[in-house]
Design an enzyme around this catalytic site. Structure first.
Site, PDB file in Angstrom:
ATOM      1  N   SER A 124       0.831  -1.195   0.000  1.00 30.02           N
ATOM      2  CA  SER A 124       0.000   0.000   0.000  1.00 30.02           C
ATOM      3  C   SER A 124       0.866   1.245   0.000  1.00 30.02           C
ATOM      4  CB  SER A 124      -0.859  -0.026   1.267  1.00 30.02           C
ATOM      5  OG  SER A 124      -1.423   1.242   1.495  1.00 30.02           O
ATOM      6  N   TYR A 149      -2.012  -1.317  10.928  1.00 27.64           N
ATOM      7  CA  TYR A 149      -2.264  -1.831   9.570  1.00 27.64           C
ATOM      8  C   TYR A 149      -1.072  -1.510   8.669  1.00 27.64           C
ATOM      9  CZ  TYR A 149      -3.785  -1.869   4.727  1.00 27.64           C
ATOM     10  OH  TYR A 149      -3.830  -2.065   3.368  1.00 27.64           O
ATOM     11  N   LYS A 153       1.956  -3.956   6.632  1.00 31.65           N
ATOM     12  CA  LYS A 153       2.374  -3.900   5.211  1.00 31.65           C
ATOM     13  C   LYS A 153       3.884  -3.683   5.138  1.00 31.65           C
ATOM     14  CE  LYS A 153      -1.588  -4.548   3.312  1.00 31.65           C
ATOM     15  NZ  LYS A 153      -1.847  -5.846   2.697  1.00 31.65           N
TER      16      LYS A 153
HETATM   17  P1  NAD Z   1     -11.033  -7.272   1.049  1.00 37.03           P
HETATM   18  O1  NAD Z   1     -11.239  -7.310   2.528  1.00 37.03           O
HETATM   19  O2  NAD Z   1     -12.195  -6.997   0.181  1.00 37.03           O
HETATM   20  O3  NAD Z   1     -10.354  -8.631   0.568  1.00 37.03           O
HETATM   21  C1  NAD Z   1      -9.497  -9.378   1.380  1.00 37.03           C
HETATM   22  C2  NAD Z   1      -9.995 -10.815   1.349  1.00 37.03           C
HETATM   23  O4  NAD Z   1      -9.119 -11.608   2.158  1.00 37.03           O
HETATM   24  C3  NAD Z   1     -11.401 -10.972   1.931  1.00 37.03           C
HETATM   25  O5  NAD Z   1     -12.210 -11.691   1.014  1.00 37.03           O
HETATM   26  C4  NAD Z   1     -11.193 -11.761   3.232  1.00 37.03           C
HETATM   27  O6  NAD Z   1     -12.277 -12.616   3.516  1.00 37.03           O
HETATM   28  C5  NAD Z   1      -9.906 -12.504   2.942  1.00 37.03           C
HETATM   29  N1  NAD Z   1      -9.090 -12.812   4.134  1.00 37.03           N
HETATM   30  C6  NAD Z   1      -8.728 -11.980   5.137  1.00 37.03           C
HETATM   31  N2  NAD Z   1      -7.977 -12.645   6.034  1.00 37.03           N
HETATM   32  C7  NAD Z   1      -7.836 -13.911   5.577  1.00 37.03           C
HETATM   33  C8  NAD Z   1      -7.166 -15.063   6.058  1.00 37.03           C
HETATM   34  N3  NAD Z   1      -6.489 -15.050   7.208  1.00 37.03           N
HETATM   35  N4  NAD Z   1      -7.242 -16.209   5.336  1.00 37.03           N
HETATM   36  C9  NAD Z   1      -7.926 -16.247   4.166  1.00 37.03           C
HETATM   37  N5  NAD Z   1      -8.585 -15.186   3.669  1.00 37.03           N
HETATM   38  C10 NAD Z   1      -8.536 -14.026   4.367  1.00 37.03           C
HETATM   39  O7  NAD Z   1      -9.854  -6.207   0.768  1.00 37.03           O
HETATM   40  P2  NAD Z   1      -9.360  -5.594  -0.609  1.00 37.03           P
HETATM   41  O8  NAD Z   1      -9.757  -4.172  -0.638  1.00 37.03           O
HETATM   42  O9  NAD Z   1      -9.709  -6.477  -1.724  1.00 37.03           O
HETATM   43  O10 NAD Z   1      -7.801  -5.625  -0.348  1.00 37.03           O
HETATM   44  C11 NAD Z   1      -6.989  -6.700  -0.748  1.00 37.03           C
HETATM   45  C12 NAD Z   1      -5.571  -6.465  -0.270  1.00 37.03           C
HETATM   46  O11 NAD Z   1      -5.105  -5.226  -0.781  1.00 37.03           O
HETATM   47  C13 NAD Z   1      -5.440  -6.387   1.249  1.00 37.03           C
HETATM   48  O12 NAD Z   1      -4.236  -7.015   1.633  1.00 37.03           O
HETATM   49  C14 NAD Z   1      -5.350  -4.897   1.507  1.00 37.03           C
HETATM   50  O13 NAD Z   1      -4.646  -4.601   2.683  1.00 37.03           O
HETATM   51  C15 NAD Z   1      -4.610  -4.423   0.285  1.00 37.03           C
HETATM   52  N6  NAD Z   1      -4.862  -3.010  -0.019  1.00 37.03           N
HETATM   53  C16 NAD Z   1      -6.147  -2.574  -0.181  1.00 37.03           C
HETATM   54  C17 NAD Z   1      -6.398  -1.232  -0.422  1.00 37.03           C
HETATM   55  C18 NAD Z   1      -7.808  -0.720  -0.567  1.00 37.03           C
HETATM   56  O14 NAD Z   1      -8.008   0.491  -0.469  1.00 37.03           O
HETATM   57  N7  NAD Z   1      -8.800  -1.564  -0.802  1.00 37.03           N
HETATM   58  C19 NAD Z   1      -5.320  -0.330  -0.531  1.00 37.03           C
HETATM   59  C20 NAD Z   1      -4.017  -0.811  -0.384  1.00 37.03           C
HETATM   60  C21 NAD Z   1      -3.802  -2.160  -0.122  1.00 37.03           C
END
Ligand code: NAD
Ligand code: UDP
Length: 338
Positions: A124, A149, A153
């Site tokens: 991120s 958080y 990362k």
């Molecule tokens: P999201 O919560 O929609 O998707 C994450 C998925 O991981 C979910 O479906 C959840 O059920 C699953 N999950 C969580 N912990 C788990 C575990 N221990 N075992 C198996 N599955 C698990 O989030 P997103 O927005 O799709 O983000 C995906 C990744 O991108 C994350 O790592 C997040 O930190 C990173 N990210 C997101 C953003 C944003 O703004 N959405 C920005 C930067 C980074």
């Protein structure tokens, strides 16, 4: 050869699975359904018109992951699974370190046991911290993070870098996402947050459908063109397509690769409100509130390295991001079905 997609039923993961399969890749998804609905699987399947393997499993479950690697022909991993709510991470740091950092350690160990040493990781822009000045470039110092958080990362980035130093067979791509918004054009897939949205776009769309009364703009006294915070919003489908390039990269070359995935353009909170109103025809009520703790004035990427080395560039503009977010929200007012 399949790509294992952890967290593949979540917001970014689901859009990435669609683009991977549309490009002909074989995909295996692992998700514990903590922050998504099972119906996301059906929506992905309907869009690509074919079946794919889904395992309901926690990435901290080494035995479960081991079985998946035994059953499937996995050569690379895209690792989305993790918890992502900044505010919640301040309240529950142990849960965040366990899920994100420990989960990644378990995953890496199982991968190593099976000789699978290619991984693309969801990092991120938050790792750039408070002190770097935008446009942010990949060579800037990272780590000045302000919440658990962000620290997860940063820690995972460090772990993956150390791994590459220890064993030259690893191929690791760290993707630093800016602000993903938007949804699939079909209106059948999008962001479906639990409870009160933390992020700007889902809050705006919930005001638009009447689920929330008004948006609170967190501060209008920043040093920006209209005083509200400036961010680099990127369409989730462009972000998904960046992962296809990143998988190609780790499949083709060993080593450590780091890329920003953003547009390079900064929009303020009020710019986004106006763009959304134009795209949807719905007026968004808002009030100006105090600054949110930990926010910075301006954060946008220099996306040049991803263009030069991956041949990737975000193509979708803010208008399209707003139109697609609105189509998803208006067609699915309560998100994915249970
Ligand atoms: P999201 O919560 O929609 O998707 C994450 C998925 O991981 C979910 O479906 C959840 O059920 C699953 N999950 C969580 N912990 C788990 C575990 N221990 N075992 C198996 N599955 C698990 O989030 P997103 O927005 O799709 O983000 C995906 C990744 O991108 C994350 O790592 C997040 O930190 C990173 N990210 C997101 C953003 C944003 O703004 N959405 C920005 C930067 C980074
Ligand atoms: N924001 C806001 N009201 C909200 C949510 C967010 O004014 O209800 C602002 C926030 O202060 C920041 C921008 O919108 O300037 C993007 O915030 P978001 O939480 O979506 O992403 P961040 O960049 O903080 O990860």
């Amino acid at each position: 050869m399949s790509v294992l997609v952890t967290g593949g039923l979540g917001y970014i993961g689901s859009h990435t699975c669609v683009e991977l399969m549309n490009a002909g890749a074989e995909v295996v998804v692992v998700d514990n359904l903590y922050n998504c609905k099972k119906s996301s699987y059906d929506r992905i399947k309907a869009l690509v018109g074919r079946d794919f393997k889904f395992y309901e499993c926690d990435i901290r479950d080494a035995e479960g992951l081991n079985k998946i690697f035994e059953n499937e022909d996995i050569d690379s991993v895209i690792h989305f699974a993790g918890l992502k709510a900044v505010g919640e991470s301040v309240q529950k740091p142990l849960e965040y370190f366990d899920n994100n950092v420990n989960g990644t350690l378990v995953l890496l160990d199982v991968m190593r046991k099976h000789g699978c040493k290619k991984i693309v990781f969801s990092s991120s822009a938050t790792v750039y911290g408070m002190n770097n000045v935008s446009p942010l470039t990949e060579d800037m110092q990272v780590g000045g993070v302000t919440n658990p958080y962000g620290r997860t990362k940063y820690m995972i980035e460090c772990i993956l870098q150390d791994l590459c130093v220890s064993d030259k067979e690893w191929s690791v791509c760290l993707l630093r996402y800016f602000n993903p918004i938007g949804a699939h054009k079909s209106g059948t897939m999008g962001e479906d947050p639990n409870g009160i949205p933390n992020n700007l776009m889902p809050y705006i769309t919930q005001v638009a459908i009447g689920k929330r009364e008004k948006l609170t703009v967190y501060g209008d006294d920043y040093d920006t063109h209209d005083g509200t915070g400036v961010r680099d919003y990127i369409h989730v489908v462009d972000l998904a397509l960046g992962h296809l390039k990143a998988v190609e990269k780790v499949r083709g070359e060993n080593g450590l690769f780091i890329y920003n995935l953003g547009t390079g353009i900064g929009y303020s909170v009020l710019d986004v409100v106006k763009a959304f109103e134009k795209a949807s025809g719905v007026e968004i009520s808002y009030q100006i509130g105090p600054r949110r703790a930990g926010d910075i004035a301006t954060c946008y990427s220099d996306p040049g390295k991803a263009l030069n080395e991956l041949g990737w560039k975000a193509e979708r503009d803010i208008e399209e991001m707003c139109e697609d977010s609105w189509r998803w929200q208006s067609q699915n007012p309560t998100g994915y079905p249970d």
